[in-house]
Structures are given as C-alpha cells and as structure tokens.
Scaffold this motif. Structure first.
Motif, PDB file in Angstrom:
ATOM      1  N   ALA A  49      33.399  37.069  49.397  1.00 45.18           N
ATOM      2  CA  ALA A  49      34.359  36.225  48.682  1.00 45.18           C
ATOM      3  C   ALA A  49      35.518  37.071  48.173  1.00 45.18           C
ATOM      4  CB  ALA A  49      33.682  35.524  47.505  1.00 45.18           C
ATOM      5  N   ALA A  50      36.648  36.410  47.931  1.00 38.52           N
ATOM      6  CA  ALA A  50      37.808  37.088  47.370  1.00 38.52           C
ATOM      7  C   ALA A  50      38.542  36.143  46.435  1.00 38.52           C
ATOM      8  CB  ALA A  50      38.742  37.565  48.470  1.00 38.52           C
ATOM      9  N   VAL A  51      39.256  36.732  45.483  1.00 39.19           N
ATOM     10  CA  VAL A  51      40.038  35.936  44.528  1.00 39.19           C
ATOM     11  C   VAL A  51      41.367  36.626  44.276  1.00 39.19           C
ATOM     12  CG1 VAL A  51      38.927  37.055  42.536  1.00 39.19           C
ATOM     13  CG2 VAL A  51      39.979  34.792  42.267  1.00 39.19           C
ATOM     14  N   SER A  52      42.408  35.819  44.172  1.00 39.36           N
ATOM     15  CA  SER A  52      43.741  36.365  43.918  1.00 39.36           C
ATOM     16  C   SER A  52      43.880  36.831  42.479  1.00 39.36           C
ATOM     17  CB  SER A  52      44.795  35.298  44.221  1.00 39.36           C
ATOM     18  OG  SER A  52      44.598  34.156  43.391  1.00 39.36           O
ATOM     19  N   GLU A  53      44.946  37.563  42.216  1.00 41.62           N
ATOM     20  CA  GLU A  53      45.177  38.081  40.871  1.00 41.62           C
ATOM     21  C   GLU A  53      45.282  36.968  39.852  1.00 41.62           C
ATOM     22  OE1 GLU A  53      48.435  37.815  39.164  1.00 41.62           O
ATOM     23  OE2 GLU A  53      47.402  38.588  37.398  1.00 41.62           O
ATOM     24  N   ASN A  54      45.907  35.855  40.208  1.00 46.36           N
ATOM     25  CA  ASN A  54      46.066  34.751  39.260  1.00 46.36           C
ATOM     26  C   ASN A  54      44.855  33.827  39.202  1.00 46.36           C
ATOM     27  OD1 ASN A  54      46.267  33.270  41.630  1.00 46.36           O
ATOM     28  ND2 ASN A  54      48.457  32.931  41.450  1.00 46.36           N
ATOM     29  N   THR A  58      40.977  31.356  46.146  1.00 47.08           N
ATOM     30  CA  THR A  58      39.668  31.924  46.431  1.00 47.08           C
ATOM     31  C   THR A  58      39.357  31.718  47.905  1.00 47.08           C
ATOM     32  OG1 THR A  58      38.558  29.858  45.803  1.00 47.08           O
ATOM     33  CG2 THR A  58      38.762  31.564  44.105  1.00 47.08           C
ATOM     34  N   ASP A  59      38.538  32.597  48.436  1.00 46.36           N
ATOM     35  CA  ASP A  59      38.158  32.541  49.847  1.00 46.36           C
ATOM     36  C   ASP A  59      36.703  32.932  49.950  1.00 46.36           C
ATOM     37  OD1 ASP A  59      39.161  34.329  52.884  1.00 46.36           O
ATOM     38  OD2 ASP A  59      38.341  32.319  52.603  1.00 46.36           O
ATOM     39  N   THR A 101      48.008  45.091  44.296  1.00 48.38           N
ATOM     40  CA  THR A 101      48.990  44.249  44.971  1.00 48.38           C
ATOM     41  C   THR A 101      49.967  43.652  43.977  1.00 48.38           C
ATOM     42  OG1 THR A 101      49.283  42.300  46.366  1.00 48.38           O
ATOM     43  CG2 THR A 101      47.450  42.258  44.820  1.00 48.38           C
ATOM     44  N   ALA A 102      51.177  43.402  44.452  1.00 45.59           N
ATOM     45  CA  ALA A 102      52.188  42.739  43.633  1.00 45.59           C
ATOM     46  C   ALA A 102      52.189  41.226  43.886  1.00 45.59           C
ATOM     47  CB  ALA A 102      53.569  43.296  43.930  1.00 45.59           C
ATOM     48  N   ASP A 103      51.356  40.776  44.830  1.00 51.32           N
ATOM     49  CA  ASP A 103      51.306  39.370  45.207  1.00 51.32           C
ATOM     50  C   ASP A 103      50.196  38.678  44.430  1.00 51.32           C
ATOM     51  OD1 ASP A 103      51.073  37.610  48.422  1.00 51.32           O
ATOM     52  OD2 ASP A 103      51.169  36.883  46.358  1.00 51.32           O
ATOM     53  N   SER A 104      50.565  37.866  43.474  1.00 49.77           N
ATOM     54  CA  SER A 104      49.573  37.200  42.622  1.00 49.77           C
ATOM     55  C   SER A 104      48.739  36.182  43.373  1.00 49.77           C
ATOM     56  CB  SER A 104      50.291  36.493  41.467  1.00 49.77           C
ATOM     57  OG  SER A 104      50.958  37.417  40.642  1.00 49.77           O
ATOM     58  N   TRP A 105      49.190  35.793  44.560  1.00 47.82           N
ATOM     59  CA  TRP A 105      48.505  34.747  45.313  1.00 47.82           C
ATOM     60  C   TRP A 105      47.685  35.306  46.475  1.00 47.82           C
ATOM     61  CZ3 TRP A 105      48.918  29.771  43.557  1.00 47.82           C
ATOM     62  CH2 TRP A 105      49.899  29.551  42.586  1.00 47.82           C
ATOM     63  N   ARG A 106      47.536  36.588  46.542  1.00 51.32           N
ATOM     64  CA  ARG A 106      46.878  37.234  47.685  1.00 51.32           C
ATOM     65  C   ARG A 106      45.386  37.351  47.458  1.00 51.32           C
ATOM     66  NH1 ARG A 106      47.867  40.794  51.916  1.00 51.32           N
ATOM     67  NH2 ARG A 106      46.496  42.609  52.069  1.00 51.32           N
ATOM     68  N   ALA A 107      44.606  36.931  48.464  1.00 55.46           N
ATOM     69  CA  ALA A 107      43.154  37.132  48.489  1.00 55.46           C
ATOM     70  C   ALA A 107      42.813  37.483  49.924  1.00 55.46           C
ATOM     71  CB  ALA A 107      42.414  35.870  48.043  1.00 55.46           C
ATOM     72  N   THR A 108      42.333  38.674  50.153  1.00 58.27           N
ATOM     73  CA  THR A 108      42.152  39.163  51.510  1.00 58.27           C
ATOM     74  C   THR A 108      40.695  39.385  51.875  1.00 58.27           C
ATOM     75  OG1 THR A 108      42.753  40.915  53.076  1.00 58.27           O
ATOM     76  CG2 THR A 108      42.433  41.564  50.780  1.00 58.27           C
ATOM     77  N   ARG A 109      40.374  39.167  53.139  1.00 62.57           N
ATOM     78  CA  ARG A 109      39.031  39.424  53.657  1.00 62.57           C
ATOM     79  C   ARG A 109      38.915  40.823  54.265  1.00 62.57           C
ATOM     80  NH1 ARG A 109      36.168  34.417  56.570  1.00 62.57           N
ATOM     81  NH2 ARG A 109      36.625  32.784  55.052  1.00 62.57           N
ATOM     82  N   ASP A 110      40.033  41.419  54.606  1.00 66.31           N
ATOM     83  CA  ASP A 110      40.013  42.673  55.343  1.00 66.31           C
ATOM     84  C   ASP A 110      39.635  43.822  54.425  1.00 66.31           C
ATOM     85  OD1 ASP A 110      42.363  44.181  57.703  1.00 66.31           O
ATOM     86  OD2 ASP A 110      40.460  44.877  56.900  1.00 66.31           O
ATOM     87  N   PRO A 111      38.484  44.475  54.671  1.00 67.34           N
ATOM     88  CA  PRO A 111      38.056  45.558  53.778  1.00 67.34           C
ATOM     89  C   PRO A 111      39.030  46.734  53.778  1.00 67.34           C
ATOM     90  CG  PRO A 111      36.705  45.494  55.744  1.00 67.34           C
ATOM     91  CD  PRO A 111      37.545  44.255  55.757  1.00 67.34           C
ATOM     92  N   ARG A 112      39.833  46.862  54.828  1.00 71.48           N
ATOM     93  CA  ARG A 112      40.783  47.973  54.884  1.00 71.48           C
ATOM     94  C   ARG A 112      41.894  47.828  53.858  1.00 71.48           C
ATOM     95  NH1 ARG A 112      42.215  47.363  61.093  1.00 71.48           N
ATOM     96  NH2 ARG A 112      42.343  45.221  60.310  1.00 71.48           N
TER      97      ARG A 112
END
Length: 127
Positions: A49-54, A58-59, A101-112
C-alpha cells in the motif's frame, strides 16, 4: 539521522486483525509519500500500500485491497497499516518506506522511488 521503525507485528490466527505502525524520525512527514511492502521467505519484496503526503491518495495491491487500510498521522510522524481478515498467505516481514517528494498527491508503487526503509516487522498468520 533518518530512522523508520516498524512495530505491531506478531503471530495471529487466520481472520484476525493487526495494526502495524511505522515511526519516522529525522524527516518531516510533510515532504514524504509513504508506503508498505512485504516479503515472504524466499520471495521478492512486494508492494502492499501507499499513501500521498496529504493523505488523500491511497493505493493498494490487489492481494490486500478491501482488507487493508493505510493511514498516516503527520503530526505524530507515524504511518499505519491496518490489516483485517488476515490469511496465512499474508505471512511476511512488513517494511515501511519513505519517499522525499514535493508532490503532495504522489503515491507510488515502485520501490526504486523510495529513499528510506525500515528494518521490518514480522507478521505470521496461522491457519
């Protein structure tokens, strides 16, 4: 010094619930997207799972969607993973990860994309 420390794992029976926590120090959560991964013995690490800064985005992986909730408390600097209806196949070491990250809406699956990782907490589900 940046540190991510997971806790809350344990041995439970199938159908039980657990809440994992990841306490973050040395970073400001307002600049981080956060995620959870897991790794079963002999297997590669996989996205959970992932969650954005704000906290709005969620993913979830298909394997846990509907049973798992990711959340964050930026004031307390803690990331959570609520695991419900646990199955034996959920047995794994669970890791939290942080991406600057500077992107408050970013939630990524990529472990890299993740910059920091915790040491993991073990979840074992018996049938």
């Amino acid at each position: 010094q940046v540190q991510l420390k997971e806790s809350g794992g344990g041995l439970v029976q199938a159908g039980a619930s657990l809440r994992l926590s990841c306490t973050i120090s040395g970073l400001t959560l307002s600049s981080l997207s956060l995620g959870w991964y897991r790794q079963a013995p002999g297997k590669e690490r996989k996205f959970v799972a992932a969650v954005s800064e704000n906290g709005v985005i969620t993913d979830y992986s298909d394997s846990v969607a509907g049973r798992v909730t990711i959340s964050r408390d930026n004031a307390e600097k803690i990331l959570y993973l609520q695991l419900n209806s646990l199955k034996p196949e959920d047995t794994a070491t669970y890791f939290c990860a942080a991406e600057i990250t500077a992107d408050s809406w970013r939630a990524t699956r990529d472990p890299r994309n993740y910059d920091y990782w915790g040491q993991g907490t073990q979840v074992t589900v018996s049938s």
